[in-house]
Design a protein around this motif. Structure first.
Motif, PDB file in Angstrom:
ATOM      1  N   TRP A 315       0.856  -1.179   0.000  1.00 52.18           N
ATOM      2  CA  TRP A 315       0.000   0.000   0.000  1.00 52.18           C
ATOM      3  C   TRP A 315       0.900   1.240   0.000  1.00 52.18           C
ATOM      4  N   ASN A 316       0.479   2.251  -0.728  1.00 44.93           N
ATOM      5  CA  ASN A 316       1.220   3.509  -0.715  1.00 44.93           C
ATOM      6  C   ASN A 316       0.215   4.658  -0.676  1.00 44.93           C
ATOM      7  N   TRP A 317       0.254   5.389   0.443  1.00 47.82           N
ATOM      8  CA  TRP A 317      -0.662   6.521   0.639  1.00 47.82           C
ATOM      9  C   TRP A 317       0.069   7.833   0.339  1.00 47.82           C
ATOM     10  N   ASP A 318      -0.574   8.674  -0.438  1.00 41.97           N
ATOM     11  CA  ASP A 318      -0.107  10.053  -0.650  1.00 41.97           C
ATOM     12  C   ASP A 318      -1.165  10.958  -0.022  1.00 41.97           C
ATOM     13  N   PHE A 319      -0.819  11.625   1.076  1.00 39.79           N
ATOM     14  CA  PHE A 319      -1.796  12.406   1.841  1.00 39.79           C
ATOM     15  C   PHE A 319      -2.070  13.792   1.264  1.00 39.79           C
ATOM     16  N   ILE A 343      -4.410  10.005  -2.270  1.00 36.82           N
ATOM     17  CA  ILE A 343      -4.318   8.911  -3.240  1.00 36.82           C
ATOM     18  C   ILE A 343      -3.834   7.649  -2.534  1.00 36.82           C
ATOM     19  N   LEU A 344      -4.516   6.542  -2.795  1.00 40.42           N
ATOM     20  CA  LEU A 344      -4.047   5.230  -2.343  1.00 40.42           C
ATOM     21  C   LEU A 344      -3.677   4.411  -3.570  1.00 40.42           C
ATOM     22  N   LYS A 345      -2.427   3.905  -3.586  1.00 37.91           N
ATOM     23  CA  LYS A 345      -1.963   3.013  -4.640  1.00 37.91           C
ATOM     24  C   LYS A 345      -1.704   1.648  -4.021  1.00 37.91           C
ATOM     25  N   ILE A 346      -2.222   0.600  -4.667  1.00 37.41           N
ATOM     26  CA  ILE A 346      -2.004  -0.754  -4.167  1.00 37.41           C
ATOM     27  C   ILE A 346      -1.377  -1.600  -5.269  1.00 37.41           C
ATOM     28  N   SER A 349      -0.226  -9.490  -6.856  1.00 35.52           N
ATOM     29  CA  SER A 349       0.228 -10.433  -7.882  1.00 35.52           C
ATOM     30  C   SER A 349      -0.555 -10.309  -9.181  1.00 35.52           C
ATOM     31  N   LYS A 350      -1.762  -9.724  -9.101  1.00 36.01           N
ATOM     32  CA  LYS A 350      -2.598  -9.620 -10.291  1.00 36.01           C
ATOM     33  C   LYS A 350      -2.673  -8.202 -10.832  1.00 36.01           C
ATOM     34  N   GLY A 351      -1.777  -7.316 -10.377  1.00 38.08           N
ATOM     35  CA  GLY A 351      -1.740  -5.994 -10.961  1.00 38.08           C
ATOM     36  C   GLY A 351      -1.712  -4.877  -9.942  1.00 38.08           C
ATOM     37  N   THR A 352      -2.012  -3.682 -10.409  1.00 37.69           N
ATOM     38  CA  THR A 352      -2.011  -2.498  -9.556  1.00 37.69           C
ATOM     39  C   THR A 352      -3.329  -1.758  -9.714  1.00 37.69           C
ATOM     40  N   SER A 353      -3.616  -0.889  -8.727  1.00 34.08           N
ATOM     41  CA  SER A 353      -4.817  -0.061  -8.781  1.00 34.08           C
ATOM     42  C   SER A 353      -4.591   1.146  -7.891  1.00 34.08           C
ATOM     43  N   GLN A 354      -5.284   2.230  -8.192  1.00 38.23           N
ATOM     44  CA  GLN A 354      -5.201   3.396  -7.322  1.00 38.23           C
ATOM     45  C   GLN A 354      -6.535   4.125  -7.303  1.00 38.23           C
ATOM     46  N   LEU A 355      -6.762   4.840  -6.207  1.00 32.13           N
ATOM     47  CA  LEU A 355      -7.984   5.640  -6.061  1.00 32.13           C
ATOM     48  C   LEU A 355      -7.630   6.958  -5.396  1.00 32.13           C
TER      49      LEU A 355
END
Length: 364
Positions: A315-319, A343-346, A349-355
């Motif tokens: 998980w990678n959070w950008d505040f 922004i949250l980036k995750i 094994s099946k890829g990446t996603s962000q919101l």
């Protein structure tokens, strides 16, 4: 003496057998059922058309094989006489239960203005609180069958809907209790499709949704909706009351989902229905989702909650204030008042996603 001993033994054995039969007859069974989760972009339209329900797998169908006529008038289900199937659905984030009721009847009885009407009687106890909930079953005999019990108790912690199939020149359902407001928008909606007249045979499609309540009294301002969440069990039960002759006061069958006839007024006899997760075909392999809560506005402290779906490794959070965090559920303290893009980036094994959410997070 030996004859007396044998007689006494046989009498005791007979009592034990009778008690055992009684226990088995009255004991609640261990069946359970499932409530289909509709994706947010496939919520069924309440128009009496079953097309929206074709995505529901067959294992969600509750048919005549699960019902029994506890009036004793119909020892076996006969599809030439009555054939019913029910599907139940829900949508994550909405406190609504959706129903598709499809039925063939060889004689539809719905010409009279009162309760003499083919009926789908539905019991809802969404928090599984159990216990009696109609006035004459009140545990205090001093309140039994009084209007005090009706207004303060009847239908309050569980609800009973007498749904007319079909409803002609009458409301679509009678709510058995002092809360008739629960059958109207914004708490419920219903639609029918059929092409038969009273006394004829044919197929009926009924589509409706209702809002379940943990507390629903005469005053809607005091009502407490039941919160529907994934994997939660709710209590449901129903019966089909089948009339086959407008001139007869008695019905031709009381087809019950419960093994207890008095399920209509005692929620303990309802059955567990599990609010299921999305079927795999409607899920993304990985999808970022998150929410937040202001922990302390004076300190500008915010808690962030990861609600992502899929197999996630990082998980990678950008505040939005130049700082980041790699924990799953961080608590962050802002230095300056403002409105932030978070922004949250995750990754998995099946890829990446962000919101990202624009200005949802604001502190002062």
């Amino acid at each position: 003496m030996l004859f007396r001993i044998k007689s006494f033994f046989n009498l005791k054995l007979s009592i034990v057998i009778l008690l055992s039969i009684g226990i088995k007859t009255n004991a609640q069974d261990n069946r359970s059922f499932q409530v289909f989760q509709f994706p947010a972009n496939k919520i069924p339209t309440i128009d009496g058309n079953s097309e929206d329900w074709k995505i529901v797998p067959n294992n969600y169908v509750v048919g005549m094989d699960q019902l029994w006529d506890d009036s004793g008038k119909q020892p076996n289900a006969d599809p030439k006489n009555l054939d019913v199937s029910v599907k139940v659905g829900w949508v994550k984030g909405l406190n609504r239960l959706y129903f598709l009721y499809e039925a063939y009847d060889d004689y539809w009885d719905f010409s009279l203005p009162g309760l003499h009407n083919d009926t789908f009687e539905l019991i809802v106890d969404a928090d599984q609180s159990g216990g009696p909930f109609i006035d004459r079953f009140h545990p205090n005999p001093n309140l039994t069958n009084t209007m005090d019990a009706y207004f303060s108790y009847h239908g309050v912690h569980a609800q009973n809907y007498h749904i007319f199939t079909p409803a002609v020149e009458k409301d679509w359902t009678m709510v058995w209790g002092s809360q008739p407001w629960i059958k109207n928008l914004p708490y419920a909606n219903a639609s029918y499709h059929y092409d038969f007249k009273p006394g004829q045979s044919g197929k009926l499609t009924l589509e409706f949704w209702i809002t379940p309540f943990d507390y629903a009294g005469n005053d809607p301002s005091r009502a407490v909706e039941s919160i529907l969440t994934e994997n939660k069990n709710i209590g449901l039960c129903w019966a089909i009351i089948d009339y086959d002759d407008v001139h007869k006061t008695e019905n031709n069958g009381f087809w019950n989902l419960s093994k207890e006839h008095k399920m209509y007024g005692n929620a303990s006899y309802s059955l567990p229905f599990k609010l299921m997760p999305l079927e795999n075909q409607f899920k993304k392999d990985i999808e970022a989702k998150w929410s937040h809560k202001i922990v302390n506005m004076n300190k500008k402290e915010v808690a962030f909650f990861d609600e992502s779906e899929g197999e996630i490794d990082s998980w990678n959070w950008d505040f939005g204030d130049g700082t980041t965090d790699t924990t799953q559920n961080p608590i962050h303290r802002y230095k300056e008042a403002g409105k932030y893009i978070v922004i949250l980036k995750i990754k998995g094994s099946k890829g990446t996603s962000q919101l990202s959410k624009v200005w949802d997070v604001a502190v002062k």
